[in-house]
Design an enzyme around this catalytic site. Sequence first.
Site, PDB file in Angstrom:
ATOM      1  CE1 TYR A 151      -3.822   2.372   0.821  1.00  0.00           C
ATOM      2  CE2 TYR A 151      -2.309   3.312   2.440  1.00  0.00           C
ATOM      3  CZ  TYR A 151      -3.488   3.389   1.707  1.00  0.00           C
ATOM      4  OH  TYR A 151      -4.309   4.482   1.854  1.00  0.00           O
ATOM      5  CE  LYS A 155      -3.473   5.164  -1.502  1.00  0.00           C
ATOM      6  NZ  LYS A 155      -4.517   5.853  -2.279  1.00  0.00           N
TER       7      LYS A 155
HETATM    8  P1  NAD Z   1     -13.189   3.608   1.515  1.00  0.00           P
HETATM    9  O1  NAD Z   1     -12.803   2.185   1.575  1.00  0.00           O
HETATM   10  O2  NAD Z   1     -14.396   4.040   2.230  1.00  0.00           O
HETATM   11  O3  NAD Z   1     -13.326   4.118   0.015  1.00  0.00           O
HETATM   12  C1  NAD Z   1     -12.579   3.593  -1.042  1.00  0.00           C
HETATM   13  C2  NAD Z   1     -13.436   3.671  -2.278  1.00  0.00           C
HETATM   14  O4  NAD Z   1     -12.701   3.154  -3.392  1.00  0.00           O
HETATM   15  C3  NAD Z   1     -14.702   2.809  -2.147  1.00  0.00           C
HETATM   16  O5  NAD Z   1     -15.809   3.515  -2.643  1.00  0.00           O
HETATM   17  C4  NAD Z   1     -14.391   1.599  -2.998  1.00  0.00           C
HETATM   18  O6  NAD Z   1     -15.538   0.966  -3.537  1.00  0.00           O
HETATM   19  C5  NAD Z   1     -13.553   2.245  -4.089  1.00  0.00           C
HETATM   20  N1  NAD Z   1     -12.777   1.264  -4.826  1.00  0.00           N
HETATM   21  C6  NAD Z   1     -12.049   0.225  -4.369  1.00  0.00           C
HETATM   22  N2  NAD Z   1     -11.537  -0.461  -5.400  1.00  0.00           N
HETATM   23  C7  NAD Z   1     -11.942   0.174  -6.526  1.00  0.00           C
HETATM   24  C8  NAD Z   1     -11.720  -0.042  -7.898  1.00  0.00           C
HETATM   25  N3  NAD Z   1     -10.999  -1.081  -8.354  1.00  0.00           N
HETATM   26  N4  NAD Z   1     -12.285   0.811  -8.784  1.00  0.00           N
HETATM   27  C9  NAD Z   1     -13.026   1.881  -8.355  1.00  0.00           C
HETATM   28  N5  NAD Z   1     -13.272   2.121  -7.081  1.00  0.00           N
HETATM   29  C10 NAD Z   1     -12.724   1.281  -6.171  1.00  0.00           C
HETATM   30  O7  NAD Z   1     -11.915   4.392   2.050  1.00  0.00           O
HETATM   31  P2  NAD Z   1     -11.517   5.940   1.962  1.00  0.00           P
HETATM   32  O8  NAD Z   1     -10.782   6.223   3.194  1.00  0.00           O
HETATM   33  O9  NAD Z   1     -12.660   6.769   1.593  1.00  0.00           O
HETATM   34  O10 NAD Z   1     -10.443   5.895   0.788  1.00  0.00           O
HETATM   35  C11 NAD Z   1     -10.398   6.848  -0.265  1.00  0.00           C
HETATM   36  C12 NAD Z   1      -8.948   7.071  -0.660  1.00  0.00           C
HETATM   37  O11 NAD Z   1      -8.272   7.694   0.435  1.00  0.00           O
HETATM   38  C13 NAD Z   1      -8.184   5.783  -0.964  1.00  0.00           C
HETATM   39  O12 NAD Z   1      -7.350   5.995  -2.070  1.00  0.00           O
HETATM   40  C14 NAD Z   1      -7.350   5.587   0.285  1.00  0.00           C
HETATM   41  O13 NAD Z   1      -6.173   4.866   0.041  1.00  0.00           O
HETATM   42  C15 NAD Z   1      -7.066   7.032   0.666  1.00  0.00           C
HETATM   43  N6  NAD Z   1      -6.654   7.204   2.064  1.00  0.00           N
HETATM   44  C16 NAD Z   1      -7.492   6.935   3.077  1.00  0.00           C
HETATM   45  C17 NAD Z   1      -7.054   7.106   4.377  1.00  0.00           C
HETATM   46  C18 NAD Z   1      -7.915   6.802   5.565  1.00  0.00           C
HETATM   47  O14 NAD Z   1      -7.403   6.750   6.701  1.00  0.00           O
HETATM   48  N7  NAD Z   1      -9.211   6.638   5.402  1.00  0.00           N
HETATM   49  C19 NAD Z   1      -5.748   7.561   4.624  1.00  0.00           C
HETATM   50  C20 NAD Z   1      -4.931   7.831   3.555  1.00  0.00           C
HETATM   51  C21 NAD Z   1      -5.387   7.662   2.270  1.00  0.00           C
END
Ligand code: NAD
Length: 243
Positions: A151, A155
């Site tokens: 991961y 990123k």
């Molecule tokens: P989440 O799991 O709620 O949302 C992720 C979204 O991506 C979901 O809607 C999921 O269906 C979609 N997804 C997964 N695989 C997919 C694919 N192959 N094609 C299209 N959509 C797909 O989590 P989140 O926290 O809302 O994550 C959003 C972004 O933020 C991600 O890139 C995640 O890595 C990043 N992020 C989140 C955090 C955190 O702590 N929540 C921290 C750093 C980065």
Amino acid sequence: MKTAIISGASRGIGKAIAITLAKEGYAVIVGFCHSRDKAQEVCDLIIKDGGIAEAYKCDVSLAEEVKAMVEYTKTKYSSIDAVVANAGIGAYGMLIDYSDETIMNTINTNLVGCITLCREAGRVMLSQKSGNIVTVSSMWGQVGGSCESVYSATKGGIIAFSKALAKEFALSGVRVNCVSPGYIDTDINSNLTQDDKIAIVEEIPLCRAGMPQDVANAVAWLISDKASYVTGQVLSVNGGLII
Ligand code: NAD
């Protein structure tokens, strides 16, 4: 009217971004991979508030689905003004235990999916000579997370990619920036126990978990004209956890 595409927008951070950009006056394409119903719920919220939104099925790891979403948007709305490459999945555990499938799926979704979406949207934006791209990295892409090596690699790749693309697209009037969230309270962290969550929050200088809206606000600012002299930057949204 300006148009924005947000990948993975049926929940979490993507949902907050879709709703926020709709409030800023964008017609939004709510990209989703698994749940049409949830994506439609996001659209319904936006429409109820007087905005324009539609759900579009797009698994970002499949190039043909990304191409189709971009083509659909361009044909229907004439322009693509903003793209947020938000879709992502977590992968937890010791690297030595990862299967080939987990490694490739994480890279294909998080990194290749982001690159493909930027390429397809970039083709439209370069011909328009305008547009804004925001990619979504993570603090682990900046400093590396133990038991999140793959991961973290995806990123970190997004950060390098975004900086490179910003230089490449700048002359064409297209800005590319990256947000790097810290610990945000969404489903991606559903593997954490309550005790894990309390322990993380204790480490955060601003003493709370981030909310999807915190990230959405940063994305909206990067896309806005208020950030018209900002490109190639990584904006950390982490409560001061990683400086
Ligand atoms: P989440 O799991 O709620 O949302 C992720 C979204 O991506 C979901 O809607 C999921 O269906 C979609 N997804 C997964 N695989 C997919 C694919 N192959 N094609 C299209 N959509 C797909 O989590 P989140 O926290 O809302 O994550 C959003 C972004 O933020 C991600 O890139 C995640 O890595 C990043 N992020 C989140 C955090 C955190 O702590 N929540 C921290 C750093 C980065």
